[in-house]
Design a protein around this motif. Structure first.
Motif, PDB file in Angstrom:
ATOM      1  N   LEU A 340      -3.792   6.190  10.283  1.00 15.93           N
ATOM      2  CA  LEU A 340      -4.264   5.031   9.369  1.00 15.93           C
ATOM      3  C   LEU A 340      -4.173   5.168   7.544  1.00 15.93           C
ATOM      4  O   LEU A 340      -4.109   4.578   6.751  1.00 15.93           O
ATOM      5  N   ARG A 341      -5.087   6.108   7.431  1.00 21.24           N
ATOM      6  CA  ARG A 341      -5.632   5.761   5.526  1.00 21.24           C
ATOM      7  C   ARG A 341      -4.741   6.865   5.340  1.00 21.24           C
ATOM      8  O   ARG A 341      -4.544   6.165   4.291  1.00 21.24           O
ATOM      9  N   ASP A 342      -3.757   7.745   5.871  1.00 23.77           N
ATOM     10  CA  ASP A 342      -2.411   8.511   5.443  1.00 23.77           C
ATOM     11  C   ASP A 342      -2.219   7.460   4.848  1.00 23.77           C
ATOM     12  O   ASP A 342      -1.485   7.712   3.822  1.00 23.77           O
ATOM     13  N   ASN A 343      -1.374   6.816   6.075  1.00 27.96           N
ATOM     14  CA  ASN A 343      -0.518   5.847   5.889  1.00 27.96           C
ATOM     15  C   ASN A 343      -0.926   4.852   4.976  1.00 27.96           C
ATOM     16  O   ASN A 343      -0.331   3.951   3.502  1.00 27.96           O
ATOM     17  N   ALA A 344      -1.462   4.312   4.612  1.00 30.21           N
ATOM     18  CA  ALA A 344      -2.240   3.675   3.894  1.00 30.21           C
ATOM     19  C   ALA A 344      -2.568   4.393   2.437  1.00 30.21           C
ATOM     20  O   ALA A 344      -2.238   3.121   1.147  1.00 30.21           O
ATOM     21  N   MET A 345      -3.040   5.263   1.705  1.00 25.52           N
ATOM     22  CA  MET A 345      -3.002   5.597   0.858  1.00 25.52           C
ATOM     23  C   MET A 345      -2.107   6.031  -0.203  1.00 25.52           C
ATOM     24  O   MET A 345      -1.365   5.768  -0.948  1.00 25.52           O
ATOM     25  N   ALA A 346      -0.911   6.139   0.973  1.00 23.22           N
ATOM     26  CA  ALA A 346       0.395   6.515   0.347  1.00 23.22           C
ATOM     27  C   ALA A 346       1.144   5.329   0.440  1.00 23.22           C
ATOM     28  O   ALA A 346       1.665   5.818  -1.148  1.00 23.22           O
ATOM     29  N   ASP A 347       0.798   4.619   0.747  1.00 21.57           N
ATOM     30  CA  ASP A 347       1.640   2.735   0.642  1.00 21.57           C
ATOM     31  C   ASP A 347       1.104   2.207  -0.528  1.00 21.57           C
ATOM     32  O   ASP A 347       1.215   2.026  -1.672  1.00 21.57           O
ATOM     33  N   TRP A 348      -0.337   2.807  -0.694  1.00 21.59           N
ATOM     34  CA  TRP A 348      -1.352   2.277  -1.787  1.00 21.59           C
ATOM     35  C   TRP A 348      -0.576   2.805  -3.146  1.00 21.59           C
ATOM     36  O   TRP A 348      -0.367   2.550  -4.296  1.00 21.59           O
ATOM     37  N   LEU A 349      -0.479   4.392  -2.869  1.00 20.68           N
ATOM     38  CA  LEU A 349      -0.588   4.709  -5.063  1.00 20.68           C
ATOM     39  C   LEU A 349       0.831   4.979  -4.869  1.00 20.68           C
ATOM     40  O   LEU A 349       1.286   5.719  -5.947  1.00 20.68           O
ATOM     41  N   MET A 350       2.309   5.561  -3.767  1.00 20.19           N
ATOM     42  CA  MET A 350       2.965   5.477  -4.216  1.00 20.19           C
ATOM     43  C   MET A 350       4.154   4.880  -3.978  1.00 20.19           C
ATOM     44  O   MET A 350       5.563   4.334  -4.347  1.00 20.19           O
ATOM     45  N   ARG A 351       3.768   4.930  -2.284  1.00 24.23           N
ATOM     46  CA  ARG A 351       5.772   4.062  -1.392  1.00 24.23           C
ATOM     47  C   ARG A 351       5.633   2.689  -1.709  1.00 24.23           C
ATOM     48  O   ARG A 351       6.774   2.168  -2.211  1.00 24.23           O
ATOM     49  N   MET A 352       4.718   1.863  -1.827  1.00 28.25           N
ATOM     50  CA  MET A 352       4.780   0.572  -2.698  1.00 28.25           C
ATOM     51  C   MET A 352       5.123   0.252  -3.535  1.00 28.25           C
ATOM     52  O   MET A 352       5.287  -1.056  -4.339  1.00 28.25           O
ATOM     53  N   PRO A 353       4.181   0.921  -4.329  1.00 32.59           N
ATOM     54  CA  PRO A 353       4.806   0.677  -5.791  1.00 32.59           C
ATOM     55  C   PRO A 353       6.384   1.063  -5.310  1.00 32.59           C
ATOM     56  O   PRO A 353       6.385   0.270  -7.003  1.00 32.59           O
ATOM     57  N   THR A 354       6.744   2.049  -5.603  1.00 35.46           N
ATOM     58  CA  THR A 354       8.100   2.636  -5.917  1.00 35.46           C
ATOM     59  C   THR A 354       9.313   1.235  -5.417  1.00 35.46           C
ATOM     60  O   THR A 354       9.470   0.891  -5.776  1.00 35.46           O
ATOM     61  N   LEU A 355       8.775   1.114  -3.687  1.00 39.42           N
ATOM     62  CA  LEU A 355       9.229  -0.099  -3.313  1.00 39.42           C
ATOM     63  C   LEU A 355       9.533  -1.842  -3.888  1.00 39.42           C
ATOM     64  O   LEU A 355      10.809  -1.985  -4.526  1.00 39.42           O
ATOM     65  N   HIS A 356       8.250  -1.705  -4.235  1.00 39.38           N
ATOM     66  CA  HIS A 356       8.153  -3.302  -5.319  1.00 39.38           C
ATOM     67  C   HIS A 356       9.070  -3.377  -7.058  1.00 39.38           C
ATOM     68  O   HIS A 356       9.467  -4.243  -7.046  1.00 39.38           O
ATOM     69  N   LEU A 357       9.004  -1.541  -7.248  1.00 41.18           N
ATOM     70  CA  LEU A 357       9.312  -2.121  -8.577  1.00 41.18           C
ATOM     71  C   LEU A 357      10.888  -1.917  -8.250  1.00 41.18           C
ATOM     72  O   LEU A 357      11.543  -2.292  -8.595  1.00 41.18           O
ATOM     73  N   ALA A 358      11.690  -0.835  -7.076  1.00 40.11           N
ATOM     74  CA  ALA A 358      12.896  -1.082  -7.116  1.00 40.11           C
ATOM     75  C   ALA A 358      13.344  -2.391  -7.077  1.00 40.11           C
ATOM     76  O   ALA A 358      13.840  -3.182  -7.618  1.00 40.11           O
ATOM     77  N   GLU A 359      12.581  -3.530  -6.069  1.00 43.21           N
ATOM     78  CA  GLU A 359      12.922  -5.179  -5.460  1.00 43.21           C
ATOM     79  C   GLU A 359      12.760  -5.883  -6.889  1.00 43.21           C
ATOM     80  O   GLU A 359      12.652  -7.176  -7.080  1.00 43.21           O
ATOM     81  N   ALA A 360      11.872  -5.192  -8.030  1.00 43.96           N
ATOM     82  CA  ALA A 360      11.418  -6.446  -9.426  1.00 43.96           C
ATOM     83  C   ALA A 360      12.331  -5.850 -10.281  1.00 43.96           C
ATOM     84  O   ALA A 360      13.235  -7.211 -10.437  1.00 43.96           O
TER      85      ALA A 360
END
Length: 487
Positions: A340-360
């Protein structure tokens, strides 16, 4: 005698490196010294005769090494043939937590990429407090301004190395990708590049209030205030040491600085309304990257190495901004307690910012290709930066993959060749060879032992983050920002 070519400032002489010619330590801006130390970059002075370009220029002040000289704003060029014309150009923007960059790093040697038929440029820029501290009497985001100066140099000089100034791709990973995300949102970058490759975009962009508070803390560490004129008198290594002391205490600043306490750096681009008008995600959604071509990627296990280094507690998930929150992660049932922790922090710091940038960017009119690295050779998995090292052909530089066995080494070599060929195809023609990303099918190039094009692999995280938006990080809690001194 080595190979010579003429730049706008004068003639330089490089040397042969295998199949390519390399020119090292080429100045793209004047030395940032004296009153100009924290100023915007200035044009370099022309020289007579032939300038030796066989040694790397000194990197900017950074942790872990003593500062050498003050000629920090130099770059290195690898070219298949300076006598050619029309070659695509890659401009590499180094990562390193906005704390480090070094063109001499053997893991980021551009020779292998250049041998694929492109001109590779790796530019130093001011990092740490030199480039990103918010100081009275100095422009914000000096590191980004240095990158703009390097890109302008490329426009003026690419042809001297066989490159096409009309076919420039910026390529960066981690803080380098964050820098490129900022460049995409900056009107001053218009026309300086045609394409961008962003690996692992961090979600950290600072408000002026947060940046003021962090700079005041760093200056106070050495009994100073955050004024450019005051700090210019300090030795660069003293300022590096002050920033390092504050970095060492970041984990204790969760209530004050929020998610910054869960990262390894007290620096990020500052959304100041001038150099950087707004955060990249809303800017791209409104068309800041319209008509550009973007290749955007992250790894599956972005937080694996940072987890032990930073020692972030699971409860910190509720203190980062934005976040679905710890309760929603638990309720989703998508992750075990250990994950949980590692996935939540990976999502916040890198994975979701990257995905959201692509979609934006897609919404704003850019053509976008998305990729994710799933392959790894160690228990930590597909770690942060491994995808970039595979593209560069340097993932086994220290023998780590060799130590994992012949099967892992063979897989790394095959995968690296595929990734490099696809990245070079994108650089040359704006198409890496797989289906562009779209919001209906979410087709993603998945780099595994057997590469494939599949629906986005992190769908469970994407659903948790549905409706959340990245923007600007501000001060947390009730503590007010320290006032910024007048210049």
């Amino acid at each position: 005698m080595g190979t010579r070519t003429r730049t706008t400032a004068g003639t330089i002489e490089g040397t042969q490196q295998g199949e390519v010619t390399v020119f090292r330590g080429v100045p793209f801006a004047a030395r940032p010294v004296g009153a100009a130390r924290f100023a915007a970059p200035r044009p370099t002075q022309a020289w007579d005769g032939v300038r030796d370009a066989t040694e790397f220029g000194p990197p900017p002040p950074q942790p872990g090494r003593s500062t050498e000289g003050d000629d920090w704003l130099t770059l290195t060029v690898w070219t298949p043939d300076p006598g050619r014309t029309g070659l695509p150009v890659i401009v590499w923007i180094s990562g390193g937590g906005y704390l480090r960059c070094n063109s001499a790093s053997p893991t980021l040697d551009g020779a292998t990429l250049a041998a694929g038929g492109v001109v590779v440029v790796s530019a130093h820029y001011r990092t740490g407090a030199e480039g990103f501290a918010r100081l009275a009497g100095a422009p914000d985001n000096r590191g980004l301004l240095d990158q703009l100066a390097a890109l302008q140099w490329v426009q003026d000089n690419a042809a001297a190395f066989g490159g096409d100034p009309g076919n420039v791709t910026v390529f960066g990973q981690s803080a380098g990708a964050g820098s490129i995300a900022a460049l995409l949102a900056m009107p001053a970058s218009a026309g300086l590049f045609r394409r961008a490759i962003l690996h692992s975009v961090p979600g950290t962009f600072f408000s002026t209030e947060l940046a003021d508070d962090i700079s005041a803390e760093i200056a106070a560490e050495i009994g100073r205030t955050p004024r450019a004129a005051e700090l210019a008198a300090l030795a660069p290594d003293d300022l590096v040491a002050a920033a390092a002391a504050v970095t060492g205490r970041l984990s204790k600043q969760l209530e004050r600085w929020g998610g910054v306490a869960c990262t390894p750096t007290p620096f990020s681009p500052v959304v100041d309304g001038e150099v950087l008008p707004e955060a990249p995600w809303p800017a791209l959604a409104r068309g800041a990257a319209r008509d550009l071509e973007l290749l955007v990627a992250h790894t599956r296990d972005e937080y694996a190495f940072l987890a032990d280094l930073l020692g972030v507690e699971e409860t910190a998930v509720d203190h980062v901004d934005p976040t679905p929150g710890l309760a929603r992660y638990r309720a989703s049932g998508a992750f075990t307690a250990d994950e949980l922790r590692d996935n939540a922090m990976a999502d916040w710091l890198m994975r979701m910012p990257t995905l959201h940038l692509a979609e934006a960017a897609l919404v704003g009119g850019a053509r976008v290709w998305l990729a994710e690295l799933l392959w790894g050779f160690a228990p930590a998995g597909a770690t942060h930066s491994l995808d970039t090292l595979l593209v560069y052909g340097t993932a086994d530089f220290r023998g780590e993959i060799t130590a994992a066995g012949p099967a892992a080494l063979a897989q790394a070599q095959r995968l690296g060749e595929v990734m490099r060929a696809e990245h070079l195809a994108f650089v040359a023609k704006g198409d890496p060879g797989w289906t562009p990303y779209d919001l209906a099918t979410r087709r993603t190039r998945v780099y595994d032992a057997e590469p494939a094009v599949l629906p986005y692999p992190e769908e469970r995280s994407r659903e948790l983050w549905r409706g959340l938006r990245f923007g600007v990080l501000g001060l947390s809690g009730s503590r007010s920002s320290a006032p910024r001194p007048s210049s």
